[in-house]
Design a protein around this motif. Structure first.
Motif, PDB file in Angstrom:
ATOM      1  N   GLY A 240      24.505  34.612  45.743  1.00  0.00           N
ATOM      2  CA  GLY A 240      24.468  36.059  45.577  1.00  0.00           C
ATOM      3  C   GLY A 240      23.056  36.584  45.439  1.00  0.00           C
ATOM      4  O   GLY A 240      22.692  37.612  46.026  1.00  0.00           O
TER       5      GLY A 240
ATOM      6  N   CYS B 274      21.215  39.133  48.103  1.00  0.00           N
ATOM      7  CA  CYS B 274      20.734  40.443  47.654  1.00  0.00           C
ATOM      8  C   CYS B 274      19.235  40.608  47.896  1.00  0.00           C
ATOM      9  O   CYS B 274      18.772  41.694  48.275  1.00  0.00           O
TER      10      CYS B 274
ATOM     11  N   TRP C 162      24.591  41.065  41.992  1.00  0.00           N
ATOM     12  CA  TRP C 162      25.101  39.695  42.089  1.00  0.00           C
ATOM     13  C   TRP C 162      25.344  39.066  40.717  1.00  0.00           C
ATOM     14  O   TRP C 162      26.093  38.111  40.599  1.00  0.00           O
TER      15      TRP C 162
ATOM     16  N   VAL D  54      30.656  37.730  44.856  1.00  0.00           N
ATOM     17  CA  VAL D  54      29.408  36.978  44.992  1.00  0.00           C
ATOM     18  C   VAL D  54      28.244  37.944  45.149  1.00  0.00           C
ATOM     19  O   VAL D  54      27.160  37.721  44.604  1.00  0.00           O
ATOM     20  N   TRP D  55      28.453  39.005  45.883  1.00  0.00           N
ATOM     21  CA  TRP D  55      27.467  40.077  45.995  1.00  0.00           C
ATOM     22  C   TRP D  55      28.162  41.373  46.363  1.00  0.00           C
ATOM     23  O   TRP D  55      29.269  41.378  46.898  1.00  0.00           O
TER      24      TRP D  55
END
Length: 398
Positions: free
Chosen positions: A182, A186, A302, A308-309
Motif C-alpha cells: 500500500g 501510494c 494506506w 490495501v490502498w
C-alpha cells in the motif's frame, strides 16, 4: 529521567547452557530474544549468544568458542552476539549482528576478544530499531515472491486517477507486506500526479505510533520518495510541510521505544528541509493521507485503512475547502510550533515524554557508526539509510 531498559521490546527468553548447543567446553549462554507482536508486526525471535565483557573505555567480550568466526559468518538466521558488563547496580548489554561480529574479533582461537562499539548498547533506541527491523525483515522475506505477484496484479491500477486496492490483491500477504504494498502504491500515485499541483503542497500523514512510523525509517522506497519530493520543492519560496495527528491516547499506549521511532521519523523529514506540525486533537485522525495545494488534492491512504490502498485526485471546491480548513487549523495550533527544526523536535520530544538531551547524545553516537553493525536488514526492500540520517541529524543539532 531514568534510563530505559531494552527489554520492553526485546524480551530475553529462558537461558540455556551454551554447551547444549555449541561445542564442548564452551561456556557461553544461548538465549532467544523476543521481538514481540504489534498492531501490524507478527512477532519474531532472534537467536543470541551471550558472553562476559569488560568496559575499560572500549567493550571487549571474551569469546570462548574456537569456531565462532566461521559460525557467525555463515549464520542464516538473524543472530546477535551480546557482551554483558556487570556493574554494581545493573548489567549493561552491548550487541553486534553476527554477520558483522566476525570482523571485530581481535584475535582468533579460544578465548578470542570481540570488540563491540559502545554505541551498540541495548537501550530504548537500539531495541526499538531491532524490533522494527526484525519484524519487517521477516515478513518481507517470507512474502517476497507473493509480493512480486501481488504487484503484478496491481499494475493495471497504476494509470488510474482513482482506485482502491481490495483485499483480494493481497489476500496471501501478511499485514507487514500489505503495508509495504500500500505504501509503495501510494508513493507512486503521488509522484505520477505531481504535475497537477501548481504550488508548494502540504502533506497530511496518518502514522500515529512508532510501529507505523518505522516504515518511513526503513522502507527503502519511502526514503527515496521523501528525498524526491523534498528536492522537487527545495527552491520554492515557502517550505514544504508535513502534518501528523498524535492523540494523547496513542502516545500513552506506546512504549518508549515506539515513541523514539516516531520522533526519529519526524527528524528524518526535518533533516530534508521539510517542516513538520503536530496536532493532539483525535478528531483529525480520520483524515485520509493527502497532498494538496490551493486548487487540487491528491488522496493516498494506506495506513489504518480497510483496503490495501485508496487513491484519488480531486479539484472539487468543497473538498478542497474542507481539507484546507482542517490543515490550516492544525498548522496554526501545532503542539510543536517553533521556528527551527531543533526547536520543533525538542518540543515533540517533550510531548512524547522523551529525554531530549539523552536522546541527542545517543543519536550522535549511533549516527557515527550507523545501525548496520547491529540490525542489518536481509530484505532488498529495507534500508537503514533513513534511520541513520535521522540519528545524525538529531546528533548534530545545537
Amino acid at each position: 529521567m531514568r534510563r530505559p531498559e531494552p527489554r520492553r521490546l526485546l524480551q530475553l527468553g529462558a537461558l540455556t547452557p551454551g554447551r547444549q548447543l555449541l561445542p564442548d567446553r564452551d561456556h557461553s549462554l544461548y538465549r532467544t530474544v523476543s521481538a514481540p507482536t504489534g498492531q501490524h508486526f507478527p512477532g519474531a525471535a532472534i537467536d543470541v549468544e551471550l558472553y562476559p565483557a569488560v568496559d575499560d573505555g572500549r567493550v571487549l567480550a571474551t569469546i570462548t568458542n574456537a569456531d565462532s568466526e566461521q559460525r557467525w559468518r555463515r549464520s542464516v538466521q538473524r543472530r546477535l552476539i551480546l557482551g554483558h558488563v556487570d556493574t554494581l547496580d545493573r548489567a549493561v548489554v552491548f550487541a553486534l549482528d553476527s554477520r558483522r561480529a566476525y570482523r571485530h574479533l581481535v584475535e582468533a582461537g579460544r578465548d578470542a576478544r570481540l570488540l563491540i562499539p559502545r554505541a551498540y548498547q541495548l537501550d530504548a533506541i537500539t531495541a526499538g530499531v531491532l524490533w522494527a527491523v526484525t519484524n519487517l525483515d521477516l515478513s518481507l522475506l517470507l512474502d517476497d515472491a507473493r509480493l512480486d505477484a501481488a504487484q503484478a496484479a496491481a499494475s493495471p491500477y497504476r494509470d488510474m486517477a482513482r482506485s482502491t486496492g481490495s483485499g483480494d490483491i493481497a489476500e496471501d500477504l501478511d499485514s507487514v507486506s500489505r503495508l509495504w504494498m500500500g505504501s509503495a502504491f501510494c508513493a507512486d500515485h503521488i509522484r505520477r500526479h505531481y504535475d497537477v499541483l501548481s504550488d508548494v503542497p502540504v502533506y497530511w500523514t496518518r502514522e500515529q505510533r512508532g510501529e507505523e512510523a518505522s516504515t518511513w525509517l526503513l522502507f527503502r522506497h519511502k526514503l527515496r520518495y521523501l528525498r524526491d519530493t523534498a528536492e522537487r520543492f527545495r527552491s520554492a519560496s515557502q517550505p514544504m510541510t508535513r502534518m501528523f495527528c498524535l492523540p494523547t491516547r496513542a502516545v500513552a499506549a506506546s512504549s518508549m521505544s515506539e515513541r523514539i521511532l516516531l520522533l526519529l521519523a519526524v527528524a528524518l523529514m526535518e533533516s530534508l528541509g521539510i517542516h513538520t506540525a503536530v496536532t493532539d486533537d483525535p478528531e483529525y485522525a480520520t483524515l485520509p493521507g493527502l497532498v494538496m495545494d490551493k486548487q487540487r488534492v491528491i488522496i493516498a491512504t494506506w495506513i489504518r485503512a480497510d483496503d490495501v490502498w485508496h487513491v484519488d485526485v480531486s479539484d472539487h471546491r468543497n473538498t478542497i475547502a474542507a481539507y484546507r480548513d482542517a490543515l490550516g487549523h492544525v498548522q496554526a495550533h501545532s503542539v510543536t510550533a517553533d521556528d527551527t527544526p531543533g526547536g520543533r523536535l525538542q518540543t515533540l520530544a517533550e510531548y512524547l515524554n522523551l529525554d531530549w538531551r539523552w536522546l541527542q547524545g545517543r543519536c550522535a553516537d549511533l549516527g557515527q557508526y550507523g545501525f548496520v553493525g547491529l540490525a542489518e536488514p536481509r530484505s532488498r526492500l529495507l534500508s537503514l539509510d533513513g534511520v541513520d540520517q535521522a540519528c545524525r541529524f538529531i546528533g548534530t543539532l545545537p
